[in-house]
Scaffold this active site. Structure first.
Site, mmCIF file in Angstrom:
data_model
loop_
_atom_site.group_PDB
_atom_site.id
_atom_site.type_symbol
_atom_site.label_atom_id
_atom_site.label_comp_id
_atom_site.label_asym_id
_atom_site.label_seq_id
_atom_site.Cartn_x
_atom_site.Cartn_y
_atom_site.Cartn_z
ATOM 1 N N LYS A 1 -10.576 8.057 7.203
ATOM 2 C CA LYS A 1 -11.224 8.330 5.660
ATOM 3 C C LYS A 1 -13.385 8.638 6.165
ATOM 4 C CE LYS A 1 -13.089 5.019 4.874
ATOM 5 N NZ LYS A 1 -14.193 3.934 3.894
ATOM 6 N N ASP B 1 -10.673 0.453 -0.358
ATOM 7 C CA ASP B 1 -10.251 2.138 -0.120
ATOM 8 C C ASP B 1 -8.815 2.387 -0.097
ATOM 9 O OD1 ASP B 1 -13.053 2.383 2.912
ATOM 10 O OD2 ASP B 1 -12.630 3.132 0.349
ATOM 11 N N SER C 1 -5.923 3.695 5.423
ATOM 12 C CA SER C 1 -4.924 4.833 5.030
ATOM 13 C C SER C 1 -3.550 4.902 6.455
ATOM 14 C CB SER C 1 -5.778 5.921 6.380
ATOM 15 O OG SER C 1 -5.424 6.939 6.123
#
Ligand SMILES: C[C@](O)(CO)[C@H](O)COP(=O)(O)OP(=O)(O)OC[C@H]1O[C@@H](n2ccc(N)nc2=O)[C@H](O)[C@@H]1O
Ligand SMILES: Nc1ncnc2c1ncn2[C@@H]1O[C@H](COP(=O)(O)OP(=O)(O)OP(=O)(O)O)[C@@H](O)[C@H]1O
EC number: 2.7.1.148
Length: 278
Positions: free
Chosen positions: A10, A129, A100
Site C-alpha cells: 500500500k 489500513d 495487506s
C-alpha cells in the site's frame, strides 16, 4: 484446492492529517495506490487454522495469534485453512505489510469457502489500513481509514521504486510526534490522474504530514528521499504512510527498474521496483 491471493504494498501517494477524534485516532485524507510489489497468501482447506511464514522477509514476523493473517482468519469463523504467508515486504514499514496480508487472507478464505467477507467495522478492527487494503485499488481514503472512495478512473501503470532504510518506525510514535494535527485536506475534486505528468504535478502540491515527525524519529528517511529524488526520471519522492519506506514515481516501469539498480548496494537498504496497479 489451494487459493493464492496477492497482498500488494500500500502506498500513500499523499497523506494529509486533518484532525483528531476524541479517542485519539487521527482523521486522514489520503490518495492511496497499490503496486506490483507485495506478499502472497496461500490457503488450502484443513481441519483447523494454521499458519506458516516463508519468503525473504519472513524473519521476525510473528507466527502466533498476533499475526494479522491469523487475526483476519479469526473473522472468517467456520472457514479453517492451512495458510502460508510468503513475506516479501519489510514489516512496520509504512507500506501496509501486515494490513495487506490481512486483507488478502480475507479474500483468500472468502474464495476458498465461498463465504461472505466480514462486516466493514470488523475489518476496521483489524487495523486502520485494512479497509483500503481490502479495496486493493486506487482510492481516496478518509475518516481514520474507514472511508474508502475508489477513484473514478484507474491510476496509470506508472513505474514505482520502494526503498526502506532497514529501520522499523512504529506507527503510534509517529502520530504522537505530530506538531500540527489539523492540516488542510486535499482539494475536494481530484483532477484527472491518467498520465505521469498530471499525476506528479498534482501530487507535488500535496503532502505526507507524517514525514516530518517520522524523519525526526528516523533521520535516515531524509537520506532515502534525497537518493530517490536524485535518480534519473524520478517525478516525485515521498515517504509512504508512517514510514520508513519511501517511494519514487517514474513514467515507466523500466525507468523505475533502472533507478532501483542505482539505489541498490546501500548497506541495509531494501529496494524494490514495480508498477502502480489500477
Ligand atoms: C499511517 C497509515 O498507514 C496511513 O495509511 C495508517 O493510518 C495507519 O494504519 P495502521 O498501521 O493499520 O494503524 P493501526 O495499526 O490501526 O493503528 C496504530 C496506531 O496508529 C495511530 N493511528 C492510526 C490510524 C489513524 N487514523 N490515526 C492514528 O492515530 C493510533 O495510535 C493507533 O493505535
Ligand atoms: N502479517 C504480518 N506481516 C508483518 N508484520 C506483522 C504481520 N502481522 C503482524 N505483524 C506485526 O505488525 C507490526 C507492524 O507491521 P506491519 O507490516 O503491519 O506495519 P505496516 O502495516 O507496514 O505499517 P503501516 O500500516 O503504517 O503501513 C510488525 O512489526 C509485526 O510485529
Amino acid at each position: 484446492m489451494t487459493v493464492r491471493e496477492f497482498a500488494p504494498a500500500k502506498i500513500n501517494l499523499s497523506l494529509h492529517v486533518t484532525g483528531r477524534r476524541a479517542d485519539g485516532y487521527h482523521l486522514l485524507d489520503s490518495l492511496v495506490a497499490f503496486c506490483s510489489v507485495g506478499d502472497w497468501i496461500l490457503a488450502g482447506k484443513a481441519p483447523e487454522m494454521r499458519l506458516a511464514v516463508a519468503g525473504p522477509r519472513a524473519e521476525g514476523v510473528p507466527l502466533g495469534p498476533e499475526n494479522l493473517v491469523l487475526r483476519a482468519a479469526g473473522l472468517m469463523a467456520g472457514a479453517p485453512a492451512a495458510l502460508t504467508l510468503e513475506k516479501h515486504l519489510p514489516a512496520a514499514a509504512g507500506i501496509g505489510g501486515g494490513s495487506s496480508d490481512a486483507a488478502a487472507t480475507l479474500r483468500a478464505l472468502s474464495r476458498l469457502h465461498d463465504a461472505p467477507l466480514p462486516a466493514p467495522e470488523a475489518v476496521l478492527g483489524l487495523g486502520a489500513d485494512v479497509p483500503v487494503c481490502l479495496a486493493g485499488r486506487g482510492c481516496r481514503m478518509g475518516g481514520i481509514g474507514e472511508r474508502i472512495a475508489p477513484l473514478e478512473a484507474p491510476l496509470p501503470p506508472l513505474g514505482v521504486v520502494l526503498v526502506n532504510p532497514g529501520i522499523d518506525v512504529p506507527t503510534p510514535a509517529v502520530f504522537k510526534a505530530l506538531a500540527v494535527r489539523d492540516n488542510a485536506p486535499m482539494p475536494e475534486a481530484l483532477p484527472p490522474l491518467r498520465a505521469f505528468d498530471p499525476v506528479v504535478a498534482f501530487l507535488a502540491a500535496q503532502r505526507n504530514d507524517l514525514e516530518a515527525p517520522a524523519r525526526a524519529i528516523a533521520p535516515a528517511i531524509g537520506e532515502v528521499l534525497a537518493a530517490i529524488a536524485a535518480t534519473k526520471g524520478c517525478g516525485l519522492a515521498r515517504m509512504s504512510g508512517s514510514g520508513a519506506t519511501c517511494f519514487g514515481l517514474y513514467e515507466t516501469e523500466a525507468a523505475a527498474a533502472s533507478a532501483a539498480e542505482a539505489l541498490r548496494g546501500r548497506s541495509g537498504w531494501w529496494v524494490a521496483a514495480g508498477r502502480i496497479l489500477p
